[in-house]
Design a protein around this motif. Structure first.
Motif, PDB file in Angstrom:
ATOM      1  N   TRP A   6      21.725  -6.169  23.564  1.00 59.86           N
ATOM      2  CA  TRP A   6      22.290  -7.568  22.936  1.00 59.86           C
ATOM      3  C   TRP A   6      21.448  -7.220  21.533  1.00 59.86           C
ATOM      4  O   TRP A   6      22.032  -7.951  20.928  1.00 59.86           O
ATOM      5  N   HIS A   7      20.115  -7.175  21.746  1.00 57.10           N
ATOM      6  CA  HIS A   7      19.541  -7.636  20.938  1.00 57.10           C
ATOM      7  C   HIS A   7      19.886  -6.584  19.408  1.00 57.10           C
ATOM      8  O   HIS A   7      19.139  -6.948  18.598  1.00 57.10           O
ATOM      9  N   ALA A  27      25.430 -15.591  29.195  1.00 56.38           N
ATOM     10  CA  ALA A  27      24.739 -17.181  28.741  1.00 56.38           C
ATOM     11  C   ALA A  27      24.149 -16.603  28.055  1.00 56.38           C
ATOM     12  O   ALA A  27      23.754 -16.835  26.376  1.00 56.38           O
ATOM     13  N   GLU A  28      23.124 -15.313  28.508  1.00 52.61           N
ATOM     14  CA  GLU A  28      21.557 -14.759  27.571  1.00 52.61           C
ATOM     15  C   GLU A  28      23.012 -13.561  26.988  1.00 52.61           C
ATOM     16  O   GLU A  28      22.373 -13.928  25.584  1.00 52.61           O
ATOM     17  N   ALA A  29      23.604 -13.102  27.021  1.00 52.38           N
ATOM     18  CA  ALA A  29      24.664 -12.714  25.993  1.00 52.38           C
ATOM     19  C   ALA A  29      24.955 -13.381  25.075  1.00 52.38           C
ATOM     20  O   ALA A  29      24.510 -12.703  23.540  1.00 52.38           O
ATOM     21  N   GLU A  85      21.554  -9.371  17.040  1.00 50.87           N
ATOM     22  CA  GLU A  85      20.850  -9.980  16.835  1.00 50.87           C
ATOM     23  C   GLU A  85      20.657 -10.753  15.541  1.00 50.87           C
ATOM     24  O   GLU A  85      21.019 -11.878  15.201  1.00 50.87           O
ATOM     25  N   ARG A  89      23.746 -16.363  24.060  1.00 50.35           N
ATOM     26  CA  ARG A  89      22.605 -16.198  23.436  1.00 50.35           C
ATOM     27  C   ARG A  89      22.074 -15.747  22.329  1.00 50.35           C
ATOM     28  O   ARG A  89      21.894 -15.507  20.865  1.00 50.35           O
ATOM     29  N   VAL A  90      21.643 -14.395  22.872  1.00 52.24           N
ATOM     30  CA  VAL A  90      21.357 -13.064  21.931  1.00 52.24           C
ATOM     31  C   VAL A  90      21.644 -12.411  20.684  1.00 52.24           C
ATOM     32  O   VAL A  90      21.471 -12.929  19.326  1.00 52.24           O
ATOM     33  N   THR A  91      22.982 -12.568  21.630  1.00 52.60           N
ATOM     34  CA  THR A  91      24.559 -11.935  20.316  1.00 52.60           C
ATOM     35  C   THR A  91      24.939 -12.905  19.075  1.00 52.60           C
ATOM     36  O   THR A  91      25.171 -12.682  18.054  1.00 52.60           O
ATOM     37  N   THR A 131      27.509 -22.496  28.326  1.00 50.27           N
ATOM     38  CA  THR A 131      26.957 -22.944  27.810  1.00 50.27           C
ATOM     39  C   THR A 131      27.349 -23.077  26.146  1.00 50.27           C
ATOM     40  O   THR A 131      26.842 -23.599  25.255  1.00 50.27           O
ATOM     41  N   ASP A 140      26.248 -14.137  36.046  1.00 43.57           N
ATOM     42  CA  ASP A 140      24.761 -13.993  35.701  1.00 43.57           C
ATOM     43  C   ASP A 140      24.150 -14.100  34.628  1.00 43.57           C
ATOM     44  O   ASP A 140      23.192 -14.677  33.648  1.00 43.57           O
ATOM     45  N   ASN A 141      24.635 -13.459  33.555  1.00 39.35           N
ATOM     46  CA  ASN A 141      24.282 -12.918  31.819  1.00 39.35           C
ATOM     47  C   ASN A 141      25.041 -12.814  31.086  1.00 39.35           C
ATOM     48  O   ASN A 141      24.701 -13.415  30.100  1.00 39.35           O
TER      49      ASN A 141
END
Ligand SMILES: O=C(O)c1ccccc1N[C@@H]1O[C@H](COP(=O)(O)O)[C@@H](O)[C@H]1O
Length: 219
Positions: free
Chosen positions: A150-151, A174-176, A154, A178-180, A213, A171-172
């Motif tokens: 995903w970075h 939220a992070e996906a 960014e 946030r990063v993208t 999120t 589980d992932n």
């Protein structure tokens, strides 16, 4: 704009109802025979009727020809055409003109070089869907439950709405997001108990996790 959550690869009335009840913004139907989520035109017509304006209906195709689009548009009356193959920008323009529906172009990502196609698509697509690039020997170009880095997105500067997909789950997600910085998340494998078998509890958990999120970002 509020976050868009798409549940893709729905093929039964029960799991479609779960996704709609849980507040999915988009529900996706796969018209690609090699996929374990493929639905016939008859099933697509039946599921499409069930939606009744509660979410946007997305027809997923892979390098489909005009006759296939004609049949899908007639059966499902999709709100969006998701193009998940190697369709060129010129083909996107052609499809939009012929079928009069917004198009969401899937862009496969493995390295930063994969983003070079964006300026071409940005001029014609209505939305971009970033997905993990499938291995060369894969039987389908998506829906494999694999994530990309995903970075790579960014520092993306795209003047077009975009969503993220590929290997997402409760589980992932939220992070996906946030990063993208994506405006939406799309899932298929991550809400299944086996390929093509959607799990109602996983669908609800995914939508809850994605919505959480949104609550964080408005605080
Ligand atoms: O779901 C499929 O079988 C499929 C077939 C061909 C192209 C795309 C497909 N699915 C899409 O792929 C992404 C990621 O899916 P996953 O969550 O990793 O399983 C998603 O957009 C699906 O709609």
């Amino acid at each position: 704009m509020s976050l868009l959550v798409k549940i893709c690869g729905l093929s039964t009335r029960e799991t479609l109802e779960t996704a709609l009840d849980a507040g999915a913004d988009m529900v996706g139907f796969v018209f690609f025979p090699p996929s374990p989520r493929h639905v016939s035109l008859e099933t697509g017509r039946d599921l499409g009727r069930q939606v009744k304006g509660r979410a946007l209906k997305v027809a997923l195709t892979v390098d489909a020809d005009d006759a296939t689009f004609d049949n899908i548009v007639d059966a499902l009356s999709p709100d969006i055409l998701q193009l998940h193959g190697q369709e060129s920008a010129a083909r996107l323009r052609d499809i939009k003109q012929k079928f009069g529906r917004p198009v969401m172009k899937a862009v496969p990502v493995a390295t930063s070089a994969d983003l070079a196609v964006l300026p071409g698509y940005a001029a014609v697509a209505d939305r971009i869907l970033f997905d993990a690039r499938a291995p060369k020997d894969a039987t389908r170009p998506g829906g494999l439950g694999a994530a990309f880095d995903w970075h790579l997105l960014e520092h993306l500067d795209l003047k077009l709405p975009y969503m993220v997909s590929g290997g997402l789950d409760a589980d992932n997600v939220a992070e996906a997001l946030r990063v993208t910085g994506a405006g939406g998340a799309d899932v298929s494998s991550g809400v299944e108990s086996a390929p093509g078998v959607k799990d109602p509890e996983l669908i609800k958990a995914f939508i809850r996790a994605a919505r959480a999120t949104q609550e964080l970002s408005v605080r």
